[in-house]
Design a protein around this motif. Sequence first.
Motif, PDB file in Angstrom:
ATOM      1  N   SER A  80     -20.696   9.697 -68.321  1.00 31.60           N
ATOM      2  CA  SER A  80     -20.606   8.440 -67.574  1.00 31.60           C
ATOM      3  C   SER A  80     -20.591   7.199 -68.453  1.00 31.60           C
ATOM      4  CB  SER A  80     -21.775   8.336 -66.602  1.00 31.60           C
ATOM      5  OG  SER A  80     -23.000   8.175 -67.310  1.00 31.60           O
ATOM      6  N   GLY A  81     -21.105   7.284 -69.687  1.00 35.69           N
ATOM      7  CA  GLY A  81     -21.167   6.123 -70.559  1.00 35.69           C
ATOM      8  C   GLY A  81     -22.253   5.139 -70.196  1.00 35.69           C
ATOM      9  N   SER A  82     -23.139   5.494 -69.261  1.00 34.57           N
ATOM     10  CA  SER A  82     -24.168   4.550 -68.824  1.00 34.57           C
ATOM     11  C   SER A  82     -25.304   4.399 -69.829  1.00 34.57           C
ATOM     12  CB  SER A  82     -24.732   4.958 -67.463  1.00 34.57           C
ATOM     13  OG  SER A  82     -25.245   6.268 -67.491  1.00 34.57           O
ATOM     14  N   THR A  83     -25.405   5.304 -70.811  1.00 37.17           N
ATOM     15  CA  THR A  83     -26.287   5.161 -71.978  1.00 37.17           C
ATOM     16  C   THR A  83     -25.518   5.691 -73.187  1.00 37.17           C
ATOM     17  OG1 THR A  83     -27.311   7.360 -71.937  1.00 37.17           O
ATOM     18  CG2 THR A  83     -28.279   5.676 -70.488  1.00 37.17           C
ATOM     19  N   PRO A  84     -25.946   5.389 -74.424  1.00 39.09           N
ATOM     20  CA  PRO A  84     -25.245   5.915 -75.596  1.00 39.09           C
ATOM     21  C   PRO A  84     -25.166   7.431 -75.623  1.00 39.09           C
ATOM     22  CG  PRO A  84     -26.662   4.089 -76.243  1.00 39.09           C
ATOM     23  CD  PRO A  84     -26.968   4.376 -74.797  1.00 39.09           C
ATOM     24  N   ALA A  85     -26.178   8.136 -75.078  1.00 38.39           N
ATOM     25  CA  ALA A  85     -26.154   9.600 -75.070  1.00 38.39           C
ATOM     26  C   ALA A  85     -25.081  10.155 -74.142  1.00 38.39           C
ATOM     27  CB  ALA A  85     -27.525  10.138 -74.654  1.00 38.39           C
ATOM     28  N   ARG A  86     -24.488   9.301 -73.322  1.00 36.26           N
ATOM     29  CA  ARG A  86     -23.536   9.750 -72.307  1.00 36.26           C
ATOM     30  C   ARG A  86     -22.097   9.360 -72.643  1.00 36.26           C
ATOM     31  NH1 ARG A  86     -27.349   8.201 -67.024  1.00 36.26           N
ATOM     32  NH2 ARG A  86     -29.098   9.532 -67.662  1.00 36.26           N
ATOM     33  N   GLU A  87     -21.832   9.088 -73.919  1.00 39.54           N
ATOM     34  CA  GLU A  87     -20.499   8.664 -74.354  1.00 39.54           C
ATOM     35  C   GLU A  87     -19.760   9.801 -75.044  1.00 39.54           C
ATOM     36  OE1 GLU A  87     -21.449   5.183 -76.697  1.00 39.54           O
ATOM     37  OE2 GLU A  87     -21.148   3.865 -74.954  1.00 39.54           O
ATOM     38  N   LEU A  88     -19.771  10.964 -74.405  1.00 39.57           N
ATOM     39  CA  LEU A  88     -19.071  12.137 -74.916  1.00 39.57           C
ATOM     40  C   LEU A  88     -18.149  12.696 -73.848  1.00 39.57           C
ATOM     41  CD1 LEU A  88     -21.757  14.244 -76.860  1.00 39.57           C
ATOM     42  CD2 LEU A  88     -19.836  12.980 -77.837  1.00 39.57           C
ATOM     43  N   GLY A  89     -17.047  13.299 -74.306  1.00 40.63           N
ATOM     44  CA  GLY A  89     -16.163  14.036 -73.428  1.00 40.63           C
ATOM     45  C   GLY A  89     -15.787  15.346 -74.077  1.00 40.63           C
ATOM     46  N   PHE A  90     -15.126  16.207 -73.322  1.00 35.80           N
ATOM     47  CA  PHE A  90     -14.737  17.519 -73.824  1.00 35.80           C
ATOM     48  C   PHE A  90     -13.362  17.878 -73.280  1.00 35.80           C
ATOM     49  CE2 PHE A  90     -19.319  17.340 -73.500  1.00 35.80           C
ATOM     50  CZ  PHE A  90     -19.727  17.779 -74.746  1.00 35.80           C
ATOM     51  N   ALA A  91     -12.566  18.510 -74.131  1.00 33.21           N
ATOM     52  CA  ALA A  91     -11.288  19.088 -73.718  1.00 33.21           C
ATOM     53  C   ALA A  91     -11.407  20.597 -73.870  1.00 33.21           C
ATOM     54  CB  ALA A  91     -10.147  18.546 -74.575  1.00 33.21           C
ATOM     55  N   ILE A  92     -11.216  21.321 -72.792  1.00 33.40           N
ATOM     56  CA  ILE A  92     -11.404  22.775 -72.786  1.00 33.40           C
ATOM     57  C   ILE A  92     -10.053  23.436 -72.528  1.00 33.40           C
ATOM     58  CG2 ILE A  92     -12.623  24.707 -71.718  1.00 33.40           C
ATOM     59  CD1 ILE A  92     -13.907  21.246 -70.986  1.00 33.40           C
ATOM     60  N   SER A  93      -9.616  24.263 -73.454  1.00 31.73           N
ATOM     61  CA  SER A  93      -8.340  24.955 -73.314  1.00 31.73           C
ATOM     62  C   SER A  93      -8.409  25.944 -72.158  1.00 31.73           C
ATOM     63  CB  SER A  93      -7.989  25.688 -74.608  1.00 31.73           C
ATOM     64  OG  SER A  93      -6.931  26.599 -74.405  1.00 31.73           O
ATOM     65  N   LYS A  94      -7.409  25.918 -71.283  1.00 32.39           N
ATOM     66  CA  LYS A  94      -7.368  26.887 -70.195  1.00 32.39           C
ATOM     67  C   LYS A  94      -7.095  28.293 -70.714  1.00 32.39           C
ATOM     68  CE  LYS A  94      -5.761  23.814 -66.485  1.00 32.39           C
ATOM     69  NZ  LYS A  94      -4.674  23.585 -65.484  1.00 32.39           N
ATOM     70  N   ALA A  95      -6.340  28.394 -71.813  1.00 33.08           N
ATOM     71  CA  ALA A  95      -5.921  29.705 -72.306  1.00 33.08           C
ATOM     72  C   ALA A  95      -7.064  30.492 -72.921  1.00 33.08           C
ATOM     73  CB  ALA A  95      -4.787  29.540 -73.320  1.00 33.08           C
ATOM     74  N   ASP A  96      -7.842  29.857 -73.798  1.00 37.67           N
ATOM     75  CA  ASP A  96      -8.872  30.598 -74.530  1.00 37.67           C
ATOM     76  C   ASP A  96     -10.248  29.957 -74.461  1.00 37.67           C
ATOM     77  OD1 ASP A  96      -8.567  28.387 -76.163  1.00 37.67           O
ATOM     78  OD2 ASP A  96      -7.686  29.485 -77.841  1.00 37.67           O
ATOM     79  N   LYS A  97     -10.385  28.875 -73.653  1.00 41.00           N
ATOM     80  CA  LYS A  97     -11.653  28.155 -73.469  1.00 41.00           C
ATOM     81  C   LYS A  97     -12.178  27.538 -74.770  1.00 41.00           C
ATOM     82  CE  LYS A  97     -11.975  28.716 -69.022  1.00 41.00           C
ATOM     83  NZ  LYS A  97     -10.685  29.376 -68.799  1.00 41.00           N
ATOM     84  N   ARG A  98     -11.284  27.287 -75.720  1.00 44.59           N
ATOM     85  CA  ARG A  98     -11.682  26.530 -76.919  1.00 44.59           C
ATOM     86  C   ARG A  98     -12.109  25.130 -76.493  1.00 44.59           C
ATOM     87  NH1 ARG A  98      -7.157  25.606 -78.841  1.00 44.59           N
ATOM     88  NH2 ARG A  98      -7.120  23.339 -78.604  1.00 44.59           N
ATOM     89  N   ILE A  99     -13.172  24.637 -77.087  1.00 45.52           N
ATOM     90  CA  ILE A  99     -13.746  23.352 -76.678  1.00 45.52           C
ATOM     91  C   ILE A  99     -13.627  22.350 -77.813  1.00 45.52           C
ATOM     92  CG2 ILE A  99     -15.855  22.168 -75.958  1.00 45.52           C
ATOM     93  CD1 ILE A  99     -16.729  24.911 -74.767  1.00 45.52           C
ATOM     94  N   ASP A 100     -13.009  21.223 -77.539  1.00 45.18           N
ATOM     95  CA  ASP A 100     -12.950  20.106 -78.479  1.00 45.18           C
ATOM     96  C   ASP A 100     -13.787  18.966 -77.920  1.00 45.18           C
ATOM     97  OD1 ASP A 100     -11.154  21.348 -80.297  1.00 45.18           O
ATOM     98  OD2 ASP A 100      -9.454  20.798 -79.028  1.00 45.18           O
ATOM     99  N   THR A 101     -14.665  18.417 -78.780  1.00 46.23           N
ATOM    100  CA  THR A 101     -15.510  17.301 -78.378  1.00 46.23           C
ATOM    101  C   THR A 101     -14.771  15.984 -78.586  1.00 46.23           C
ATOM    102  OG1 THR A 101     -17.510  18.530 -78.951  1.00 46.23           O
ATOM    103  CG2 THR A 101     -17.720  16.145 -78.744  1.00 46.23           C
ATOM    104  N   LEU A 102     -14.861  15.098 -77.593  1.00 42.55           N
ATOM    105  CA  LEU A 102     -14.183  13.807 -77.642  1.00 42.55           C
ATOM    106  C   LEU A 102     -15.221  12.693 -77.743  1.00 42.55           C
ATOM    107  CD1 LEU A 102     -11.681  14.390 -74.680  1.00 42.55           C
ATOM    108  CD2 LEU A 102     -11.234  14.743 -77.120  1.00 42.55           C
ATOM    109  N   PRO A 103     -15.308  12.008 -78.881  1.00 38.49           N
ATOM    110  CA  PRO A 103     -16.204  10.846 -78.955  1.00 38.49           C
ATOM    111  C   PRO A 103     -15.600   9.686 -78.165  1.00 38.49           C
ATOM    112  CG  PRO A 103     -14.981  11.097 -81.015  1.00 38.49           C
ATOM    113  CD  PRO A 103     -14.610  12.263 -80.160  1.00 38.49           C
ATOM    114  N   LEU A 104     -16.371   9.160 -77.220  1.00 36.88           N
ATOM    115  CA  LEU A 104     -15.829   8.171 -76.294  1.00 36.88           C
ATOM    116  C   LEU A 104     -16.401   6.776 -76.483  1.00 36.88           C
ATOM    117  CD1 LEU A 104     -15.855  10.292 -73.002  1.00 36.88           C
ATOM    118  CD2 LEU A 104     -13.915   9.868 -74.524  1.00 36.88           C
ATOM    119  N   HIS A 105     -17.245   6.591 -77.490  1.00 38.18           N
ATOM    120  CA  HIS A 105     -17.880   5.273 -77.636  1.00 38.18           C
ATOM    121  C   HIS A 105     -16.837   4.170 -77.771  1.00 38.18           C
ATOM    122  CE1 HIS A 105     -20.579   2.068 -78.857  1.00 38.18           C
ATOM    123  NE2 HIS A 105     -19.741   1.826 -79.865  1.00 38.18           N
ATOM    124  N   ASP A 106     -15.836   4.350 -78.625  1.00 34.39           N
ATOM    125  CA  ASP A 106     -14.847   3.289 -78.847  1.00 34.39           C
ATOM    126  C   ASP A 106     -14.058   2.995 -77.573  1.00 34.39           C
ATOM    127  OD1 ASP A 106     -15.696   3.159 -81.457  1.00 34.39           O
ATOM    128  OD2 ASP A 106     -13.965   4.192 -82.308  1.00 34.39           O
TER     129      ASP A 106
END
Length: 277
Positions: free
Chosen positions: A85-111
């Motif tokens: 949600s970005g409502s605190t600094p701890a909440r400024e993360l996102g994730f992209a999860i591959s449908k094919a193999d469930k590989r997870i990439d972390t997305l830093p969202l602060h900027d």
Amino acid sequence: MSGFYLQALLKIIGISAASGISYSDGLIHLVSDNGNYLYEYPLATGLLSRHLLRDGIPTEQVAKAQKMDLEAILERDDAIYVFGSGSTPARELGFAISKADKRIDTLPLHDLYEAMRSVAGIGPDDFNIEGTAAHGADWLFLNRGNGPGGRNVLFTVHGINLTENFQLSYDEIDLPVIDGLSYGFSDATVAGDTLYFIATAEAGNSTYHDGEVGGTLFGAIDLLGRTTAFTRVISRSQKFEGIASYTTASGMASFLLCEDNDDATDTATVYRLDVEL
């Protein structure tokens, strides 16, 4: 919108505080605002599976001060995207999860979130991303107006990139005040050039603390003109936090909704909303 029908569709044991939902190809995906998982529920088998997005102690029923507050989910191309949600600094993360193999990439969202706050002039106490959707090549993020300023804002990120060299625009959206309670965005989904959204009302003005539930309305925004087509209260007592397109037919659209009942029970109820357009 001329009429609607809302009914409980199914109960999923093993999820508490469901805060976002997506649907495609017979699969329901959910996130919880107090957990670190992407949940997957095939309608054909009813067997729930979990995909850990970030390790922690604990990974469910995470304390409010430490939780990532995962509030928004959408499917795009070959991936599932989840956003804090970005409502605190701890909440400024996102994730992209591959449908094919469930590989997870972390997305830093602060900027990205800092750019949103800057371009719209939103202070930290009013910033709370609760929903996201895709329209063409653009991303749409919805800020819930449950802070002191009551800022319901539709952000558009032009283009695919979310972590650098992004371009932003925003629109202030006026939502109704009913029985003295203001409504704030809680999620949205796109069909054609229309953004269908849900918004909830709670007593109090805080992006951090929950208030007494005042209900949920359903509405639509014309994305070409950025005008609100309609709003309609669909519940006076429930706080729906996720919406996903389900089926469409001539003059009728169906959506899946998930409810956050703000308690620690481990059962999520998924509802079906049928709308006459």
